[in-house]
Design a protein around this motif. Structure first.
Motif, PDB file in Angstrom:
ATOM      1  N   HIS A  62      -8.794   2.403   1.817  1.00  0.00           N
ATOM      2  CA  HIS A  62      -8.471   1.904   0.476  1.00  0.00           C
ATOM      3  C   HIS A  62      -9.627   1.063  -0.063  1.00  0.00           C
ATOM      4  CE1 HIS A  62      -6.575  -1.314  -2.064  1.00  0.00           C
ATOM      5  NE2 HIS A  62      -6.201  -0.213  -2.698  1.00  0.00           N
ATOM      6  N   LEU A 104      -1.132   2.216   2.063  1.00  0.00           N
ATOM      7  CA  LEU A 104      -1.717   1.075   1.349  1.00  0.00           C
ATOM      8  C   LEU A 104      -1.458  -0.181   2.170  1.00  0.00           C
ATOM      9  CD1 LEU A 104      -0.794   1.526  -2.418  1.00  0.00           C
ATOM     10  CD2 LEU A 104      -3.063   1.505  -1.401  1.00  0.00           C
ATOM     11  N   PHE A 132      -6.194   4.642  -1.601  1.00  0.00           N
ATOM     12  CA  PHE A 132      -5.359   4.491  -0.417  1.00  0.00           C
ATOM     13  C   PHE A 132      -6.200   4.761   0.822  1.00  0.00           C
ATOM     14  CE2 PHE A 132      -4.669   8.522  -2.633  1.00  0.00           C
ATOM     15  CZ  PHE A 132      -5.346   9.369  -1.774  1.00  0.00           C
TER      16      PHE A 132
END
Length: 108
Positions: free
Chosen positions: A45, A64, A97
């Motif tokens: 991410h 996430l 992500f």
């Protein structure tokens, strides 16, 4: 240990040379398939997006990080025939992500 196979791509420029019409067959000829195990992280991410992936078989888990609770939360799962990273690379944005190979999708 389960594995999945995917096609690895470097840049959008290698996909669409100026003024050309490119189909899936031409795209698949650009690189050899790579195999990754569940211990490999494809990208994280907020890291700079440079690569586009096409999953040939297996699953890729998308997560996430929640800094308040210090945990990785599942967001989605990609499987055979699906792309990863194409939007971030095309728009010159960081990956939204973390992507990590998995033997199955933990989403219900």
């Amino acid at each position: 240990m389960s594995h999945f196979r995917m096609w690895y791509r470097w840049t959008v420029a290698s996909f669409f040379p100026s003024g050309s019409s490119v189909g899936w067959k031409e795209l698949l000829d650009l690189a050899d398939p790579q195999e990754y195990g569940p211990e490999h992280i494809l990208f994280r991410h907020d890291s700079p997006a440079h690569d586009i992936y096409l999953v040939e078989s297996g699953f890729v888990n998308l997560t996430l990080f929640d800094p308040l609770n210090a945990v990785e939360n599942p967001v989605s799962c990609r499987s055979s025939g699906q792309l990863l990273g194409e939007c971030a690379v095309t728009l010159c944005l960081p990956y939204p992500f973390t992507a990590k190979p998995g033997s199955r999708c933990p989403m219900s």
